[in-house]
Design a protein around this motif. Structure first.
Motif, mmCIF file in Angstrom:
data_model
loop_
_atom_site.group_PDB
_atom_site.id
_atom_site.type_symbol
_atom_site.label_atom_id
_atom_site.label_comp_id
_atom_site.label_asym_id
_atom_site.label_seq_id
_atom_site.Cartn_x
_atom_site.Cartn_y
_atom_site.Cartn_z
ATOM 1 N N THR B 43 32.730 -51.154 38.361
ATOM 2 C CA THR B 43 31.905 -52.295 38.159
ATOM 3 C C THR B 43 32.518 -52.920 36.894
ATOM 4 O O THR B 43 31.714 -54.094 36.362
ATOM 5 C CB THR B 43 30.583 -51.762 37.914
ATOM 6 O OG1 THR B 43 30.764 -50.551 36.912
ATOM 7 C CG2 THR B 43 29.827 -51.259 39.095
ATOM 8 N N GLY B 44 33.422 -52.732 36.549
ATOM 9 C CA GLY B 44 34.010 -53.625 35.174
ATOM 10 C C GLY B 44 34.285 -55.079 35.446
ATOM 11 O O GLY B 44 34.172 -55.933 34.898
ATOM 12 N N VAL B 84 40.166 -54.933 35.085
ATOM 13 C CA VAL B 84 40.067 -54.716 33.824
ATOM 14 C C VAL B 84 40.335 -52.942 33.305
ATOM 15 O O VAL B 84 40.544 -52.722 32.496
ATOM 16 C CB VAL B 84 38.790 -55.022 33.053
ATOM 17 C CG1 VAL B 84 37.371 -54.406 33.638
ATOM 18 C CG2 VAL B 84 38.618 -55.142 31.494
ATOM 19 N N GLU B 85 39.586 -52.344 34.329
ATOM 20 C CA GLU B 85 39.489 -50.902 34.232
ATOM 21 C C GLU B 85 40.853 -50.429 34.100
ATOM 22 O O GLU B 85 41.415 -49.359 33.701
ATOM 23 C CB GLU B 85 39.002 -49.998 35.174
ATOM 24 C CG GLU B 85 37.419 -50.233 35.234
ATOM 25 C CD GLU B 85 36.922 -51.241 36.446
ATOM 26 O OE1 GLU B 85 37.700 -52.222 36.598
ATOM 27 O OE2 GLU B 85 35.682 -51.126 36.454
ATOM 28 N N GLY B 88 43.647 -50.408 30.455
ATOM 29 C CA GLY B 88 43.511 -49.767 29.450
ATOM 30 C C GLY B 88 42.162 -48.717 29.446
ATOM 31 O O GLY B 88 41.384 -48.944 30.223
ATOM 32 N N THR B 89 42.203 -47.940 28.497
ATOM 33 C CA THR B 89 41.035 -46.884 28.627
ATOM 34 C C THR B 89 40.269 -47.059 26.988
ATOM 35 O O THR B 89 41.148 -47.654 25.961
ATOM 36 C CB THR B 89 41.301 -45.396 28.656
ATOM 37 O OG1 THR B 89 42.318 -45.153 27.722
ATOM 38 C CG2 THR B 89 41.872 -45.299 29.946
ATOM 39 N N ILE B 90 39.034 -46.679 26.735
ATOM 40 C CA ILE B 90 38.689 -46.478 25.333
ATOM 41 C C ILE B 90 39.571 -45.930 24.417
ATOM 42 O O ILE B 90 39.842 -46.342 23.231
ATOM 43 C CB ILE B 90 37.333 -45.803 25.390
ATOM 44 C CG1 ILE B 90 36.163 -46.680 25.802
ATOM 45 C CG2 ILE B 90 36.900 -45.421 24.068
ATOM 46 C CD1 ILE B 90 34.851 -46.211 25.900
#
Lengths: 800, 184
Positions: B43-44, B84-85, B88-90
């Motif tokens: 859902t990004g 977008v997922e 990169g990640t948090i």
């Protein structure tokens, strides 16, 4: 010493999640929910003769179809009038589904629920509705003429008529040595958040409990409205705003028909239901704003002092008035800006048209009011041959005159009384920023190169942080984690960061330990909502007050444990310690353990609070009289009145001598919202506001044809600015504190967009040498104005 | 042509998204944006207009920015998609994501994924843009919150981050190694 977080441009806590695709917006929820879609009126004004759903019944995946006559009880009654007003003598609100008459294109007539949106839209396409088309009322001139009526219950199409007067305008006008009349027009635009509205409802039949997510600016409002409509106890309804993809005003209106119908069908069907508004729906079935006709008569002396200001406004409120007459009230009061006319009268008529309803859009009536006032200031300067900034300056309310009571009633039903501001200082900053005094030479130089440039200016005052109240709730866990909740909602303002900054300072904890929740009625049931640039002022102060309570409690508990007086303690970096003897300390998490006497140890930390852990005084109850268990605090902030922020903008535009193309060369902002919690975020709010203002000044309008069809209901045709249309924005700030609230702050959310139409009109007028009286303005319109002003006959008439 | 009461024929679609192979059975008219969001629960990628103007749904198709609301899922067969997922990640943000966070390049965050994918592709071809070029590069995406000022800054900052880290591209995930993780 921990660095003070207030005032720092701290990076937002919400961003890592949002930039990596971890946002949870409305349509990101409920993948297995049934989807709702609506058959909407194709006509602006019509009677519904018949609805035939037979053709849709065989669509694979169809779950249900409902028309008005299927709606039971309150679900079928009119939607509420949210803000009644004595002058709103002919209020009309819509229904969840239109019963027998439709009053704008896009009004919901039939609801369809299916297994997915594709099937739901297939079914919508096969529903047949027969209409008897009625004459539509489109545009303010037609509404005013009232040849046809939108509602039989509103004679003359008048929803409301209101006059406010301070001093005797007629006498002052008659005595004024100079008089001017201006006929002004400003067109409709709309909020147009990137995410439209949306509702997702889960009915828990076992628990008889409704959980509702809405892309709203007020979850407490939606919760109360839905509970009332569905006859549910408030305790059986939760409403949560997930990540919300922009609001700008349109999402403060509630309940939207879909906010009632989606939970109603979820309960009826015993299955999750979701509705996600598509872009066309947002254009034709949400809300617009701005459209007004204005007539200003001004009397002034030879120095440009305004002696009498007489304003008449005709405000287009669209088909219904669920949000009352807040917008024209704001126009009629905030029109005054930083000025103090000798006498003032404002009379407005709020008129029905067969168009999408009109409710607040960022600025909420102020852009129109500022436009009227600032066009007037420029006209006075032109008439007297005075410098435009000088005329404004001569009419300013001065710092020593604060607090300044205009003698009018503001949108919150309370006096329009400015609390603070330094308008001369703001103007001085603006003139320095834009190079006001050097512009004449620049213009002359440009002219010698065959270029047309103009300088424009606009000043405004914005009442922010209106009541009635907001709350803050804080609980510190035994881990030291600080949970903060406030009930109002977030649409990108960075509340998780700025409220954490406030709490970090008040409590003396690292900001990393602070976690903020907004817009979740499970966490805070009492709240009003996010509008009127009020979140930082209202919730910021409420949270600060709650933090002070928690801190006092932490110090009481720690003082007893450390056997010192609370006054001797401080909290730094999450440790409660003795001032001057930092070695004597305990973690806030430990204080949290001690605050909650336990029978059962659930983890290592909790053991210390159990009944055999020692340290009990057998003569005292485990929870002291007057105390509650838990390191927790709650408080509310409820101000007597709004706090007034202000700003001044200037722009330099260039108009193409041949094509009349309009280009903004420079855009300068001086903004005063008091002390800034996070200057980076305030700056961002100003940028975004200016961009919306540029859209409203040069590109955006709602193009209705005479039959009430919205011709530009898509992003192809409604021209929202891209990066290519928004100039580089130069900013400077004053920080004049408000004496009204503990943090001394004022709101900033709407500021940027308020004066932009006024500024751009002023600049184009300066470039072209003839008055600009209608906004927005396109190159075509400017070109046509040029033709009129170069033809001798036309030039003699009053331009419009 | 099917009538209203005839179920639509379904098509098996296998696509590679962020290096992971996914297979799902969908009707021919399923938009790629809906497929990513609702069939794959990625859902990004957001949908702002469904007519290709706003750019919120922009993803990378074989590295090139495309509007996923203007493609059908069946058209994505045999293509490598990046959302977008996948950038990169948090805990390990890509350079553009990091730049947006540092420069306050987002407010509500709804349009942001489309900007991040667009800018990621742009910087591959133009690693050192001027402010003017950066503004031009983002002029096909709508944002209603930021006024674009800090998005322009974010483009320039992302270019700096890429240059200093000498990152040619975000870390690639081995498609075969994670192929089994796809939801049914």
């Amino acid at each position: 010493m921990t660095t003070r977080q207030f005032g720092q441009p701290i990076k937002r806590k919400e961003d890592p999640r949002l930039v990596t695709g971890g946002g949870r917006f409305l349509d990101d929820l409920g993948h297995t929910a049934y989807a709702a879609a609506f058959v909407r009126s194709p006509h602006a004004h019509a009677r519904i003769l018949d609805i035939d759903v037979t053709g849709a019944l065989d669509v694979p995946g169809l779950i249900g179809i409902w028309t008005h006559e299927d709606l039971p009880g309150k679900v079928g009654e009119p939607l509420p009038l949210l803000i009644p007003h004595p002058s709103l003598t002919a209020p009309v609100t819509g229904y969840c589904l239109a019963p027998d008459e439709v009053n704008h294109v896009g009004e919901a007539v039939v609801m369809v629920v299916a297994v997915d949106r594709y099937a739901a839209e297939d079914a919508c396409g096969l529903v047949r509705v027969d209409y008897d088309v009625l004459p539509p009322v489109v545009g303010l001139e037609n509404a005013r003429a009232a040849t046809d009526l939108v509602h039989d219950s509103a004679p003359g199409n008048v929803a409301a008529h209101l006059v406010q007067e301070v001093g005797d305008v007629d006498i002052a006008m008659a005595a004024a040595p100079n008089r001017l009349t201006l006929d002004l027009q400003i067109e409709r635009s709309m909020c147009s958040p990137m995410e439209g509205k949306g509702v997702y409802a889960v009915w828990d039949a076992d628990d008889e409990h409704l959980r509702l997510w809405s892309s709203t600016q007020t979850t407490t409002g939606v919760r109360a409205a839905v509970a009332a409509k569905l006859d549910l106890p408030l305790a059986k309804v939760d409403c949560i705003a997930p990540d919300v993809g922009g609001g700008f005003g349109v999402k403060i209106v509630h309940p939207w028909p879909e906010e009632v119908l989606v939970p109603w069908t979820a309960r009826l069907l015993g299955h999750d239901v979701k509705w996600t508004e598509d872009r066309r729906e947002h254009f034709v079935s949400s809300a617009h704003e701005r459209g007004q006709l204005q007539q200003v008569e001004v009397g002034f002396d030879d120095d440009g002092h305004v002696l009498a200001l007489d304003v008449r406004l005709w405000h287009d409120n669209g088909a219904y008035t669920p949000y009352g007459i807040i917008v024209p009230i704001i126009t009629s009061t905030q029109l005054l800006g930083p000025y103090k006319p000798g006498s003032y009268r404002c009379e407005f008529w709020s008129l029905y048209t067969n168009t999408v309803l009109v409710t607040p859009y960022r600025g909420a009536g102020r852009p129109q009011g500022v436009y009227a006032m600032e066009r007037t200031m420029d006209a006075i300067a032109a008439e007297l041959g005075l410098d435009r900034a000088e005329v404004r300056s001569r009419n300013f309310i001065l710092p020593e005159e604060m607090p300044y009571d205009h003698g009018l009633l503001f949108q919150d039903g309370r006096p329009l009384k400015y609390d603070s501001g330094d308008f001369p200082a703001s103007l001085a900053k603006l003139k320095a920023l834009v190079g006001w005094d050097e512009f004449a030479a620049y213009k002359e130089q440009a002219a010698s190169e065959g270029r047309r440039v103009g300088l424009g200016i606009g000043c405004y005052v914005e009442g922010t942080g209106v009541g009635p109240y907001e709350g803050g709730h804080i609980v510190i866990e035994t881990s030291g984690r600080v949970n903060v909740a406030t009930g109002l909602t977030t649409q990108g303002q960075g509340h998780q960061t700025v409220f954490a900054q406030i709490v970090a300072d008040e409590l003396g904890v690292p900001i990393e330990n602070v976690f903020v929740t907004t817009g979740d009625t499970r966490r805070m049931g009492y709240a009003v909502g996010t509008f009127a640039s009020r979140a930082a002022v209202m919730s910021g102060n409420a949270i600060a007050l709650a933090a002070r309570q928690v801190k006092a409690k932490a110090l009481r508990i720690a003082a007893e444990a450390l056997e010192v007086s609370p006054e001797d303690l401080e909290i730094v970096g999450g440790m409660v310690r003795v001032k001057g003897a930092p070695g004597t300390s305990m973690a806030l998490g430990t204080v949290a353990v001690m605050s909650n006497p336990l029978r059962y140890a659930f983890d290592e930390a909790a053991r210390a609070a159990t009944q055999f852990a020692g340290g009990n005084d057998p003569d005292k109850p485990p929870v002291a009289a007057g105390e509650e268990p838990g390191l927790e605090g709650k408080d509310f902030y409820s101000p007597t009145q709004a706090t007034f922020a202000n700003g001044m903008h200037a722009a330099i535009v260039e108009t193409d001598p041949v094509t009349a193309e309009i280009r903004i060369l420079r855009y300068c902002v001086v903004h005063d919202c008091g002390p800034m919690i996070n200057p980076m975020i305030v700056e961002g709010q100003v940028h975004g506001g200016v961009a919306q203002g540029v859209g409203g000044a040069l590109y955006e309008r709602m193009v209705y044809d005479e039959s009430g069809q919205l011709l530009n209901a898509s992003f192809m045709d409604f021209l929202m600015p891209y990066a290519s249309e928004v100039p580089f924005i130069e900013t400077d700030h004053l920080e004049t504190p408000s004496p009204l609230n503990p943090l001394g702050i004022k709101g900033a959310g709407e500021a940027g967009c308020i004066p932009v139409s006024a500024v751009i009109a002023s600049a184009i007028e300066d470039a072209e040498g003839f008055p600009i009286r209608s906004m927005p303005i396109s190159p075509t319109e400017l070109w046509e104005l040029r033709q009129r002003h170069t033809e001798p006959v036309a030039a003699q008439g009053e331009p419009s | 042509m099917t009538g209203p009461d005839v179920p639509e024929p379904l098509h098996e679609v296998t696509v590679s998204v962020n290096g992971v192979r996914h297979t799902a059975t969908v009707p021919a008219r399923r938009l790629l944006s809906d497929f990513l969001r609702h069939d794959l629960a990625l859902t990004g990628t957001h949908v702002g207009c469904e007519h290709g103007v706003c750019g919120a749904c922009t993803i990378l198709v074989d590295g090139a920015p495309m509007r996923s609301c203007l493609m059908f899922a069946v058209q994505a067969r045999a293509h490598e998609l990046t959302t977008v997922e996948g950038l990169g990640t948090i805990d390990a943000m890509g350079p553009v994501q990091q730049a947006f966070s540092e420069c306050h390049g987002l407010q509500c965050g709804f349009c942001t994924p489309g900007f991040i994918t667009t800018i990621t592709a742009y910087l591959e071809e133009n690693p050192d843009p001027t402010a003017e070029e950066a503004r031009d590069a983002i002029s096909g995406n709508l944002c209603r919150c930021t006024g674009y000022q800090n998005i322009v800054k974010s483009v320039l900052r992302a270019a700096e981050i890429r240059a200093s880290a000498d990152l040619g591209a975000p870390p690639l995930i081995d498609a075969d190694a994670r192929a089994g993780e796809a939801p049914p």
